[in-house]
Write a protein that holds these residues in place. Sequence first.
Motif, PDB file in Angstrom:
ATOM      1  N   ASP A 183       0.772  -1.131  -0.029  1.00 40.03           N
ATOM      2  CA  ASP A 183       0.074   0.081   0.108  1.00 40.03           C
ATOM      3  C   ASP A 183       0.954   1.155  -0.031  1.00 40.03           C
ATOM      4  O   ASP A 183       1.624   1.490   0.923  1.00 40.03           O
ATOM      5  CB  ASP A 183      -0.804   0.029   1.398  1.00 40.03           C
ATOM      6  CG  ASP A 183      -2.183   1.172   1.121  1.00 40.03           C
ATOM      7  OD1 ASP A 183      -2.112   1.801   0.350  1.00 40.03           O
ATOM      8  OD2 ASP A 183      -2.789   1.185   1.935  1.00 40.03           O
ATOM      9  N   THR A 226      -0.390   4.392  -0.869  1.00 40.65           N
ATOM     10  CA  THR A 226      -1.379   5.562  -0.881  1.00 40.65           C
ATOM     11  C   THR A 226      -1.094   6.532   0.065  1.00 40.65           C
ATOM     12  O   THR A 226      -1.852   7.396   0.107  1.00 40.65           O
ATOM     13  CB  THR A 226      -2.920   4.717  -0.829  1.00 40.65           C
ATOM     14  OG1 THR A 226      -3.159   4.210   0.290  1.00 40.65           O
ATOM     15  CG2 THR A 226      -3.201   3.922  -2.006  1.00 40.65           C
ATOM     16  N   LYS A 261      -1.676  -1.231  -4.294  1.00 39.95           N
ATOM     17  CA  LYS A 261      -2.027   0.194  -4.626  1.00 39.95           C
ATOM     18  C   LYS A 261      -0.852   1.088  -4.527  1.00 39.95           C
ATOM     19  O   LYS A 261      -0.330   1.386  -3.666  1.00 39.95           O
ATOM     20  CB  LYS A 261      -2.960   0.388  -3.472  1.00 39.95           C
ATOM     21  CG  LYS A 261      -4.219  -0.578  -3.297  1.00 39.95           C
ATOM     22  CD  LYS A 261      -5.007  -0.206  -2.095  1.00 39.95           C
ATOM     23  CE  LYS A 261      -6.211  -1.031  -2.091  1.00 39.95           C
ATOM     24  NZ  LYS A 261      -7.070  -0.806  -1.070  1.00 39.95           N
ATOM     25  N   GLY A 304      -1.093   4.383  -5.516  1.00 40.44           N
ATOM     26  CA  GLY A 304      -1.384   5.774  -5.112  1.00 40.44           C
ATOM     27  C   GLY A 304      -0.592   6.589  -6.005  1.00 40.44           C
ATOM     28  O   GLY A 304      -0.692   6.738  -7.154  1.00 40.44           O
ATOM     29  N   GLY A 305       0.001   7.938  -5.391  1.00 42.21           N
ATOM     30  CA  GLY A 305       0.550   8.761  -6.393  1.00 42.21           C
ATOM     31  C   GLY A 305       2.312   8.719  -6.272  1.00 42.21           C
ATOM     32  O   GLY A 305       2.874   9.702  -6.175  1.00 42.21           O
ATOM     33  N   ASP A 334      -3.490  -1.582  -8.514  1.00 41.92           N
ATOM     34  CA  ASP A 334      -4.127  -0.295  -8.967  1.00 41.92           C
ATOM     35  C   ASP A 334      -3.134   0.784  -8.898  1.00 41.92           C
ATOM     36  O   ASP A 334      -2.331   1.127  -8.048  1.00 41.92           O
ATOM     37  CB  ASP A 334      -5.173   0.193  -8.018  1.00 41.92           C
ATOM     38  CG  ASP A 334      -5.897   1.467  -8.144  1.00 41.92           C
ATOM     39  OD1 ASP A 334      -5.535   2.304  -8.826  1.00 41.92           O
ATOM     40  OD2 ASP A 334      -6.609   1.763  -7.254  1.00 41.92           O
ATOM     41  N   GLY A 386      -3.091   3.802  -9.637  1.00 37.77           N
ATOM     42  CA  GLY A 386      -3.822   5.244  -9.027  1.00 37.77           C
ATOM     43  C   GLY A 386      -3.230   6.287  -9.964  1.00 37.77           C
ATOM     44  O   GLY A 386      -3.387   6.424 -11.231  1.00 37.77           O
ATOM     45  N   HIS A 387      -2.581   7.179  -9.290  1.00 36.42           N
ATOM     46  CA  HIS A 387      -1.916   8.416 -10.006  1.00 36.42           C
ATOM     47  C   HIS A 387      -0.489   8.304 -10.100  1.00 36.42           C
ATOM     48  O   HIS A 387       0.197   9.403  -9.977  1.00 36.42           O
ATOM     49  CB  HIS A 387      -2.369   9.688  -9.351  1.00 36.42           C
ATOM     50  CG  HIS A 387      -4.051   9.800  -9.404  1.00 36.42           C
ATOM     51  ND1 HIS A 387      -4.917   9.371  -8.978  1.00 36.42           N
ATOM     52  CD2 HIS A 387      -4.476  10.608 -10.301  1.00 36.42           C
ATOM     53  CE1 HIS A 387      -6.162   9.744  -9.153  1.00 36.42           C
ATOM     54  NE2 HIS A 387      -6.040  10.412 -10.151  1.00 36.42           N
ATOM     55  N   ALA A 388       0.185   7.048  -9.890  1.00 38.16           N
ATOM     56  CA  ALA A 388       1.498   6.978  -9.924  1.00 38.16           C
ATOM     57  C   ALA A 388       2.188   7.729 -11.355  1.00 38.16           C
ATOM     58  O   ALA A 388       1.506   7.613 -12.308  1.00 38.16           O
ATOM     59  CB  ALA A 388       2.168   5.494  -9.843  1.00 38.16           C
ATOM     60  N   LYS A 443      -5.719  -1.608 -12.893  1.00 39.21           N
ATOM     61  CA  LYS A 443      -6.358  -0.142 -12.958  1.00 39.21           C
ATOM     62  C   LYS A 443      -5.353   0.639 -13.377  1.00 39.21           C
ATOM     63  O   LYS A 443      -4.420   0.926 -12.522  1.00 39.21           O
ATOM     64  CB  LYS A 443      -7.170   0.070 -11.806  1.00 39.21           C
ATOM     65  CG  LYS A 443      -8.303  -0.900 -11.127  1.00 39.21           C
ATOM     66  CD  LYS A 443      -8.818  -0.406  -9.623  1.00 39.21           C
ATOM     67  CE  LYS A 443      -9.819  -1.510  -9.417  1.00 39.21           C
ATOM     68  NZ  LYS A 443     -10.562  -1.134  -8.014  1.00 39.21           N
ATOM     69  N   GLY A 467      -5.614   7.489 -14.365  1.00 41.37           N
ATOM     70  CA  GLY A 467      -5.100   8.359 -13.699  1.00 41.37           C
ATOM     71  C   GLY A 467      -3.408   8.297 -13.605  1.00 41.37           C
ATOM     72  O   GLY A 467      -2.673   8.996 -13.334  1.00 41.37           O
ATOM     73  N   ALA A 468      -2.979   6.990 -13.942  1.00 41.07           N
ATOM     74  CA  ALA A 468      -1.500   6.889 -13.997  1.00 41.07           C
ATOM     75  C   ALA A 468      -0.956   7.694 -15.020  1.00 41.07           C
ATOM     76  O   ALA A 468      -1.498   7.776 -16.117  1.00 41.07           O
ATOM     77  CB  ALA A 468      -1.290   5.461 -14.518  1.00 41.07           C
TER      78      ALA A 468
END
Length: 349
Positions: A271, A273, A293, A295-296, A313, A315-317, A334, A337-338
């Motif tokens: 995780d 995130t 996950k 995250g960013g 996921d 995320g916005h990585a 997912k 946003g990546a």
Amino acid sequence: MDEDLARDALRRRERDLRNRRRSRRAALALVVLAVAGAGWQLARAVTSWQALLTRWWPLAAAVVALVAAGVLWSRTRQRPAAADNWSRIGGMVTTVTAVGALVFTAISLEATRDQIEVARQGQITDRYTRAVDQLGAEGAENLHRRLGGIYALERIAVDSPRDQATMVEVLSAFLRSTSPRTEGRPCPPTPADVAAAFAVLTRRDVARDPEPMVVDLRQLCLREVRAVDGDLSGMSLIGSDLSSANLSGARLGLTGLSGATLAGASLYRADLTAGFVFAEHADFTGARFDSAKLGGADFSGSTFTGADFEYADLGHADFSGADLSGAEHTAGTKVGGAVKDPATRNAWW
């Protein structure tokens, strides 16, 4: 004349009845407050008798309230004037005696608590000194002593939260002095004491760390270390070698992995995130990110050749300039946003 006396007697009786009713109401109110205070105190002390001794005042107030209620209730009973006066005097004496006894008991308990705390701190200091001595024992023949010192420090941090920061500093200094990474040379297998010290650091309660606190683990050899479900928050692992490390289920936040090597590492269910994960120009060749996950996290310029992103996921990585050649993914991965840019190689989204 007789009528005046009768009226006076009637007024005195009515006044006496009013006073009795007021006394009864006051006594009942005190009983309710006493029961509430005693219940609250006992609820707080369910798991710790020490809490009952050190936070005594609600219980003391409840006892005083009950004594006062008893005195007030006794005033509602019809008695001759002389007996009533003696009853009041006796009630006052009883109340003063009870309050004095409670104050004396409270002072004694406080003094005892202070003595216990002083003794406890002395024991912790002795344990800390012995643990550090064990940690400093050099040589392969003293491996068991070093391991004992590492786990003793972990136990001290659990028993004394305010000493956790000291434990973190001692173990991170041990890692820096024992397993530094030499540029241009491959890292050897990680010794058992180094792996244990790293695992202990990832098991700490991060909420007890002082703010701000950074665990300095830069440029270290930490191949194949294990931190399953560990917490790498606040760690600076810049330039370290964590090849084939097992970080499954780990939590990362304010974590520095820039330039680190995590080839073949497992970040399954990890995780990221919590934010502020810096992993620019890191080597994640063959690493597992399945069900993770991200995250960013900032992965700009990093290598993910052959990495596994199944059901991850993203995320916005940020994968700007990253190399994703041969990275595995599924329809369950997912990617909304990546971030990628023209320099990102073999991105599938």
